[in-house]
Design an enzyme around this catalytic site. Structure first.
Site, PDB file in Angstrom:
ATOM      1  N   GLU A   9      40.561  -4.628  33.095  1.00 10.60           N
ATOM      2  CA  GLU A   9      39.186  -4.947  33.620  1.00 10.60           C
ATOM      3  C   GLU A   9      39.408  -5.714  35.090  1.00 10.60           C
ATOM      4  OE1 GLU A   9      37.793  -8.044  30.728  1.00 10.60           O
ATOM      5  OE2 GLU A   9      39.378  -7.125  29.893  1.00 10.60           O
ATOM      6  N   ARG A  53      33.326   0.572  31.305  1.00 13.34           N
ATOM      7  CA  ARG A  53      32.279  -0.444  31.346  1.00 13.34           C
ATOM      8  C   ARG A  53      32.029  -0.759  32.720  1.00 13.34           C
ATOM      9  NH1 ARG A  53      32.088  -6.059  28.023  1.00 13.34           N
ATOM     10  NH2 ARG A  53      29.935  -6.634  28.378  1.00 13.34           N
ATOM     11  N   TYR A  55      29.765  -3.792  34.706  1.00 10.15           N
ATOM     12  CA  TYR A  55      28.783  -4.689  34.728  1.00 10.15           C
ATOM     13  C   TYR A  55      28.699  -5.721  35.542  1.00 10.15           C
ATOM     14  CZ  TYR A  55      32.216  -7.280  31.610  1.00 10.15           C
ATOM     15  OH  TYR A  55      33.340  -7.943  31.018  1.00 10.15           O
ATOM     16  N   ASP A  57      27.910  -9.942  35.373  1.00 10.29           N
ATOM     17  CA  ASP A  57      27.285 -11.163  34.600  1.00 10.29           C
ATOM     18  C   ASP A  57      26.476 -11.833  35.537  1.00 10.29           C
ATOM     19  OD1 ASP A  57      28.536 -10.783  32.069  1.00 10.29           O
ATOM     20  OD2 ASP A  57      30.445 -11.758  32.564  1.00 10.29           O
ATOM     21  N   GLU A  63      32.266  -6.276  37.742  1.00  9.98           N
ATOM     22  CA  GLU A  63      33.343  -5.837  36.891  1.00  9.98           C
ATOM     23  C   GLU A  63      33.355  -4.372  36.373  1.00  9.98           C
ATOM     24  OE1 GLU A  63      34.860  -8.881  34.108  1.00  9.98           O
ATOM     25  OE2 GLU A  63      35.583  -7.442  32.855  1.00  9.98           O
ATOM     26  N   THR A  66      38.240  -0.455  32.530  1.00 12.98           N
ATOM     27  CA  THR A  66      38.685   1.042  32.234  1.00 12.98           C
ATOM     28  C   THR A  66      38.368   1.033  30.820  1.00 12.98           C
ATOM     29  OG1 THR A  66      40.856   0.554  31.464  1.00 12.98           O
ATOM     30  CG2 THR A  66      40.571   0.696  33.782  1.00 12.98           C
ATOM     31  N   TRP A 432      32.417  -1.110  22.653  1.00  8.31           N
ATOM     32  CA  TRP A 432      33.379  -0.419  22.488  1.00  8.31           C
ATOM     33  C   TRP A 432      33.811   0.482  21.234  1.00  8.31           C
ATOM     34  CZ3 TRP A 432      35.867   0.235  27.043  1.00  8.31           C
ATOM     35  CH2 TRP A 432      35.661  -0.709  27.970  1.00  8.31           C
TER      36      TRP A 432
END
Ligand SMILES: Nc1ncnc2c1ncn2[C@@H]1O[C@H](COP(=O)(O)OP(=O)(O)OP(=O)(O)O)[C@@H](O)[C@H]1O
Ligand SMILES: [Mg+2]
Length: 481
Positions: A9, A53, A55, A57, A63, A66, A432
């Site tokens: 991440e 993902r 996103y 926050d 962010e 993988t 996930w």
């Protein structure tokens, strides 16, 4: 475990500069950056067709996480694909701002510290066996994580010497400019805990396996630097995986517990020689080089005995050894195309020599930042790689392919679902492990095995979405990101 799931991440830094106008705040810039994402996925928190993902926050650090990867090649390709995805968004946003008459330049950085001294992370995830005693694993792993920065740190200029961030000082700095192995080391406050923000640890112990909890656990390592270099990323994941494999096999290893791992992390980061001793709980004092050589020797004997579990193991061991040798000899010529801190150091040293500068110069701090710029024509790492001065681990085509193609794991099931459900126009919920269409049937598919690439229930779900997807695409309604 011989087969493991890895994921990285990465939080990115964002900045807008407009010399003659009010620049966008990072929050404004990040929200603007996510406009195309929200238009595509109806949310600023989406899963992508490549299984990853993306996103935003609260706050201002986009962010990218993988997808689940089962090989070093895939995790490197998926990680670099994240940079391409964010860079594409940055370019779209830059054009949108220009069209609205907003002056200035938008920047994205894959680094770990902003100009205010806030740190953001690059988290590694390793699937581990539940049966391995977690406390033992953590106690062996922490000394490895504290010292591995001398091979896989991203490097950082400190124009006035080590800064003090909070409770654990680096030591009595004399204000002399310096270069550290790691960006992140100064911002870690605990060995292991379940918090990620206030008391940032090396390992986050929150137990969210994203898999069958009876058999697996997910190890969440948050101490690492974001690495630009593909080979550094491959070494970071590859060496850590080898140490985990050895621990999981029950190998007896000497106890290297440190008296104060957080202090050691900072002291080692700020000691370019790798020789400064840190205090161990058994009363001895050992240097980072010494400890790393111990881990490398143990891994080598383990591999000699048990065999290599993938064909890049010899590559990992070779680069690991060369990185330690480079620190020991204080000669980075053997790794200065492969290891981020050394690639960057060569760039900085060359520039400083040509312009008669030293590390106190703001221009060198600027170069340090520019190394992490994701723009292909501005980012110094990207320019070095194009000129062949930074090695690659996978071909460029593989990275480009990873932008839209999931790796052959559970990510492939998710990727097919995302393509179909977005094209169908249905509301949906994904994480996930779960795939769900929010229609009348409220069908949820649970995929607990991260290695599975197919799932009959997911196939049926996707097949059910096809008619709506085809109809919308015939009308030209299918959204694109
Ligand atoms: N079973 C698994 N084992 C190891 N890693 C996994 C597994 N399943 C998913 N992952 C990886 O874990 C990461 C999860 O990213 P995500 O950002 O959602 O994490 P998180 O737990 O929400 O962390 P944070 O809240 O700190 O950002 C991804 O990179 C993903 O590929
Ligand atoms: Mg995350």
């Amino acid at each position: 475990m011989d087969r493991r799931i890895y994921g990285i991440e990465t939080e990115f830094g964002i900045a807008h500069s407009a010399p003659d106008a009010r620049p966008l705040t990072p929050e404004e810039a990040a929200r603007k950056l996510f406009t195309p994402v929200v238009a595509w996925g109806r949310s600023s928190n989406v899963f992508l067709p490549n299984g990853g993902r993306l996103y935003l926050d609260v706050g201002s650090h986009p962010e990218y996480a993988t997808a689940e990867c089962a090989t070093l090649e895939d995790v490197v390709a998926q990680d670099k694909a994240g940079e391409l995805i964010l860079e594409d968004l940055r370019q779209q946003t830059q054009e949108a701002l220009a069209a609205e008459g907003v002056p200035g330049q938008l920047y994205l950085f894959k680094n770990n510290v902003d100009s205010q001294g806030n740190s953001f992370g690059s988290h590694e995830n390793y699937m581990i066996a539940r049966r391995t005693e977690f406390a033992r694993l953590v106690s062996i792993l922490i000394p490895f994580l504290v010292t591995r920065q001398i091979m896989v740190g991203a490097g950082k200029v400190h124009p006035r010497g080590p800064e003090d961030f909070g409770t654990v000082p680096v030591g009595p700095g004399d204000g002399a400019p310096s270069y550290s192995f790691s960006q992140r080391a100064d911002h870690i406050w605990e060995g292991s805990s379940s918090a990620t923000t206030r008391s940032r640890p090396l390992i986050n112990t929150r137990d969210e396996p994203h898999a069958d909890a009876e058999h697996y656990r997910r190890l969440h390592v948050i101490v690492g630097d974001s690495t630009m270099s593909q080979t550094t990323t491959a070494l970071r994941i590859g060496a850590t995986d080898l140490v985990l494999r050895m621990i999981e096999a029950g190998q007896i290893l000497p106890d290297r517990t440190m008296v104060d791992p957080v202090r050691a992390l900072r002291e080692i980061s700020h000691d370019p020689t790798g020789t400064r001793p840190v205090e161990l709980a058994d009363g001895t004092r050992r240097s980072a080089l010494d400890l790393q050589r111990g881990f490398l020797d143990a891994v080598r004997s383990f591999v000699d005995r048990e065999g290599a579990h993938h064909d890049r193991v010899p590559w990992v061991l070779d680069l690991w050894e060369r990185a330690l040798d480079a620190v020991a000899r204080q000669d980075t010529s053997g790794i200065d195309t492969e290891i981020d801190w050394a690639i960057k150091k060569k760039l900085l040293d060359g520039y400083a020599a040509r312009h008669g500068l030293d590390l106190s110069s703001p221009r060198l701090a600027q170069l340090d930042l520019a190394y992490h710029d994701t723009a292909p024509d501005r980012g110094l790492f990207n320019l070095l790689q194009r000129r062949g001065l930074a090695a690659t681990f996978v071909p460029a085509e593989r990275v480009e392919e990873a932008v839209g193609t999931p790796p052959p794991t559970r990510a492939a099931i998710r990727g097919r679902f995302i393509e179909a459900v977005v094209a169908s126009g249905h509301n949906y919920t994904v994480d996930w492990v779960h795939l769900k269409v929010n229609d009348r049937t409220q069908r949820t598919v649970t995929c607990k095995d991260p290695f599975a690439t197919r799932d009959p229930e997911a196939d049926a779900l996707v097949a059910g979405l096809r008619p709506a997807a085809e109809e919308r695409s015939a009308h030209g309604d299918a959204p694109v990101i």
